[in-house]
Design a protein around this motif. Structure first.
Motif, PDB file in Angstrom:
ATOM      1  N   SER A 143      27.476   0.894  66.099  1.00 48.84           N
ATOM      2  CA  SER A 143      26.623   0.781  67.289  1.00 48.84           C
ATOM      3  C   SER A 143      26.765   2.002  68.182  1.00 48.84           C
ATOM      4  N   LEU A 144      27.985   2.487  68.330  1.00 46.80           N
ATOM      5  CA  LEU A 144      28.206   3.683  69.146  1.00 46.80           C
ATOM      6  C   LEU A 144      27.508   4.897  68.547  1.00 46.80           C
ATOM      7  N   ILE A 145      27.626   5.048  67.225  1.00 43.73           N
ATOM      8  CA  ILE A 145      26.972   6.173  66.553  1.00 43.73           C
ATOM      9  C   ILE A 145      25.459   6.082  66.719  1.00 43.73           C
ATOM     10  N   MET A 146      24.925   4.879  66.541  1.00 46.09           N
ATOM     11  CA  MET A 146      23.487   4.692  66.697  1.00 46.09           C
ATOM     12  C   MET A 146      23.059   4.940  68.137  1.00 46.09           C
ATOM     13  N   GLY A 147      23.920   4.563  69.079  1.00 42.54           N
ATOM     14  CA  GLY A 147      23.624   4.822  70.481  1.00 42.54           C
ATOM     15  C   GLY A 147      23.500   6.309  70.769  1.00 42.54           C
ATOM     16  N   VAL A 148      24.387   7.090  70.164  1.00 45.25           N
ATOM     17  CA  VAL A 148      24.316   8.549  70.329  1.00 45.25           C
ATOM     18  C   VAL A 148      23.016   9.082  69.744  1.00 45.25           C
ATOM     19  N   THR A 149      22.623   8.567  68.563  1.00 42.95           N
ATOM     20  CA  THR A 149      21.386   9.048  67.936  1.00 42.95           C
ATOM     21  C   THR A 149      20.157   8.636  68.751  1.00 42.95           C
ATOM     22  N   VAL A 150      20.210   7.461  69.355  1.00 41.43           N
ATOM     23  CA  VAL A 150      19.105   7.042  70.222  1.00 41.43           C
ATOM     24  C   VAL A 150      19.004   7.988  71.419  1.00 41.43           C
ATOM     25  N   HIS A 151      20.147   8.346  71.981  1.00 42.94           N
ATOM     26  CA  HIS A 151      20.166   9.232  73.158  1.00 42.94           C
ATOM     27  C   HIS A 151      19.705  10.649  72.804  1.00 42.94           C
ATOM     28  N   LYS A 152      20.163  11.152  71.657  1.00 41.67           N
ATOM     29  CA  LYS A 152      19.918  12.544  71.310  1.00 41.67           C
ATOM     30  C   LYS A 152      18.586  12.766  70.595  1.00 41.67           C
ATOM     31  N   PHE A 153      18.118  11.775  69.844  1.00 46.67           N
ATOM     32  CA  PHE A 153      17.009  12.035  68.920  1.00 46.67           C
ATOM     33  C   PHE A 153      15.788  11.152  69.139  1.00 46.67           C
ATOM     34  N   THR A 154      15.750  10.371  70.215  1.00 47.82           N
ATOM     35  CA  THR A 154      14.514   9.641  70.528  1.00 47.82           C
ATOM     36  C   THR A 154      13.444  10.637  70.948  1.00 47.82           C
ATOM     37  N   ILE A 155      12.244  10.474  70.399  1.00 51.23           N
ATOM     38  CA  ILE A 155      11.151  11.407  70.666  1.00 51.23           C
ATOM     39  C   ILE A 155      10.011  10.664  71.357  1.00 51.23           C
ATOM     40  N   HIS A 156       9.648  11.127  72.540  1.00 52.79           N
ATOM     41  CA  HIS A 156       8.497  10.585  73.263  1.00 52.79           C
ATOM     42  C   HIS A 156       7.283  11.439  72.896  1.00 52.79           C
ATOM     43  N   HIS A 157       6.675  11.120  71.781  1.00 54.02           N
ATOM     44  CA  HIS A 157       5.599  11.961  71.270  1.00 54.02           C
ATOM     45  C   HIS A 157       4.376  11.870  72.189  1.00 54.02           C
ATOM     46  N   PRO A 158       3.737  13.012  72.495  1.00 57.16           N
ATOM     47  CA  PRO A 158       2.580  12.970  73.412  1.00 57.16           C
ATOM     48  C   PRO A 158       1.412  12.128  72.875  1.00 57.16           C
ATOM     49  N   PHE A 159       1.216  12.097  71.551  1.00 55.78           N
ATOM     50  CA  PHE A 159       0.146  11.273  70.997  1.00 55.78           C
ATOM     51  C   PHE A 159       0.424   9.791  71.241  1.00 55.78           C
ATOM     52  N   LEU A 160       1.693   9.410  71.125  1.00 54.15           N
ATOM     53  CA  LEU A 160       2.083   8.011  71.299  1.00 54.15           C
ATOM     54  C   LEU A 160       1.810   7.546  72.722  1.00 54.15           C
ATOM     55  N   LEU A 161       2.065   8.423  73.683  1.00 49.88           N
ATOM     56  CA  LEU A 161       1.955   8.049  75.085  1.00 49.88           C
ATOM     57  C   LEU A 161       0.537   8.192  75.643  1.00 49.88           C
ATOM     58  N   SER A 162      -0.325   8.891  74.916  1.00 48.56           N
ATOM     59  CA  SER A 162      -1.659   9.159  75.459  1.00 48.56           C
ATOM     60  C   SER A 162      -2.774   8.353  74.812  1.00 48.56           C
TER      61      SER A 162
END
Length: 462
Positions: free
Chosen positions: A323-342
């Motif tokens: 869970s800790l490792i996944m938490g780091v990956t969520v923090h470091k590698f989550t991408i807010h793609h502009p297509f997704l948000l628009s």
């Protein structure tokens, strides 16, 4: 009713509903929509014999257009929008026959005596919401899936030259299908090594260490690597046709300067680790009827998942570290793609806005759920699979999903179908529940798409 009759009845129902749906869609959506404005003019240029024309915004090879030209010459139809949409529909209606053979391969049972009678589970799986919806728009998804499944089926039957040819064709729909060509080869060879017999010389063949998935541990992977040289010469000859496909693909990448055709600026690879988490969550959300209807039911499955995550102190420690490792990956590698948000014409816009953005801590709260979902699928599939058979699909899914920065359910399509096909003991009532769930999602999505067009926004779709 015999199982074959279930399949035949379900297939007729699927065909009738699909034909009626396409007719209604052509009535309501008379202009190319979403990606169709790119695909339709391109294939119409080919229909006019303009073979040198190419829209630089198109990022996939011309397999879809080639298939359409072949169908045009066979059935003598015109290249207008309603008839162009017949191409994905035809592949959708052929898909159950290919899936029947894939499912029988995993279930280790004979295919139906008649080649024209699909099994019930194959028909139900063909109605999977992403598959079914894109069977009516001039998109590459369904033809691509059909050729990938056909590649794996041919490989499982030791028709490796045919499999390589079908795999090469599949890459003309989606470049990333090269991964599934390799998957087809590896899957067939794991089955070959598992069931091969003593040779004519009477000597027992070399064994690849590949224990049952649910009994295996990390040490077994080391033993597997050490045993691999002993079987390598036995499986290399079958790889030759696939090696030719890989060489052709490598030549294309060198010639093209990358894997993406056309508009490379909007398809820049990224290291998107949370995409794997979204995939297992998506698979569980749509595949829950399969998970709860197999061996032991939902109560036993949840107890096994709990045991894997929390039964002993060591299990708790592993879950916490993961869970800790996944938490780091969520923090470091989550991408807010502009297509997704628009673009609010898709499910993912609302999923992201309402389930991930309300508070910065929210994405981390889903981590235990991701782990539980992954265990559900592993425990369900791993009951009759070896360690390598259970790991092969996740390994091949990594290069498909990790480089994709956009959260897009279409990217999950082939991995889900191949994963679902490995579930071997779904009872009839479970298949009917699965089919009913898919039908409900399909009905809501298509109804909104057809009849709830929003002025200035466009039609809502996957």
């Amino acid at each position: 009713m015999a199982p074959s009759q279930y399949g035949a009845t379900a297939y007729v129902l699927l065909t009738v509903i699909s034909v009626i749906t396409l007719k209604e869609l052509n009535t309501e959506v008379q202009k190319p929509y979403m990606d169709e404005p790119f695909h339709v003019p391109q294939v119409q240029a080919y229909c006019r014999g303009e073979w040198t024309y190419w829209d630089p915004k198109i990022t996939t090879p011309p397999g879809l257009y080639g298939l359409t030209i072949i169908m045009k010459n066979i059935f003598l139809f015109k290249c207008n929008l309603p008839t162009l949409r017949l191409t994905p529909l035809v592949t959708l209606l052929v898909l159950p026959f290919a899936l029947t053979r894939l499912l029988c391969f995993h279930q280790r049972v004979r295919t139906p005596s008649s080649s024209f009678v699909p099994t019930l589970d194959a028909v139900v799986l063909s109605a999977f919401p992403i598959v079914w919806f894109f069977g009516f728009l001039y998109y590459t998804e369904v033809p691509s899936l059909l050729f990938v499944v056909s590649t794996i089926v041919a490989s499982s039957q030791n028709k490796h030259k045919l499999a390589a040819l079908l795999g090469l064709i599949s890459c003309t729909f989606r470049q990333t299908n090269i991964i599934w060509v390799l998957y087809a080869y590896a899957s067939s060879q794991l089955m070959y090594l598992k069931y091969r017999r003593v040779g004519n010389d009477g000597k027992p063949p070399a064994k690849l260490h590949d224990p049952p998935a649910l009994d295996a541990g990390p040490r077994d992977l080391i033993r597997t690597v050490l045993s691999l040289p002993g079987v390598l010469l036995d499986i290399l000859p079958a790889f030759i046709p696939y090696a030719i496909v890989c060489a052709i693909f490598a030549g294309f990448v060198i010639w093209n300067g990358g894997i993406v055709l056309g508009d490379k600026s909007n398809h820049v690879p990224a290291f998107h680790i949370p995409q794997l988490y979204y995939f297992v969550a998506f698979s569980t959300m749509l595949g829950w009827p399969v998970l709860i209807s197999t061996h032991g039911g939902p109560r036993l499955l949840m107890r096994k998942v709990y045991n894997k995550m929390f039964k002993t102190p060591s299990r708790i420690a592993i879950t916490l570290v993961l869970s800790l490792i996944m938490g780091v990956t969520v923090h470091k590698f989550t991408i807010h793609h502009p297509f997704l948000l628009s673009d609010n014409r898709h499910y993912t816009f609302y999923v992201w806005k309402r389930l991930f953005l309300p508070h910065p801590i929210v994405p981390y709260l889903y981590i235990p759920g991701y782990i539980a979902c992954a265990w559900m699928w592993f425990l369900t599939i791993g009951r009759d699979k070896s360690q390598l058979q259970a790991l092969l699909l996740p390994i091949c899914t990594l290069p498909i999903l990790l480089p994709t920065p956009l959260l897009e359910p279409r990217y999950f399509l082939i991995p889900y179908i191949l994963m679902r096909a490995q579930v071997v003991d779904v009872p009839v009532w479970g298949l009917l529940l699965e089919g009913a769930w898919y039908a409900a999602v399909n009905a809501v999505t298509m109804w909104v798409f057809l009849y709830k067009e929003r002025v200035g926004v466009g039609r809502f779709m996957w």
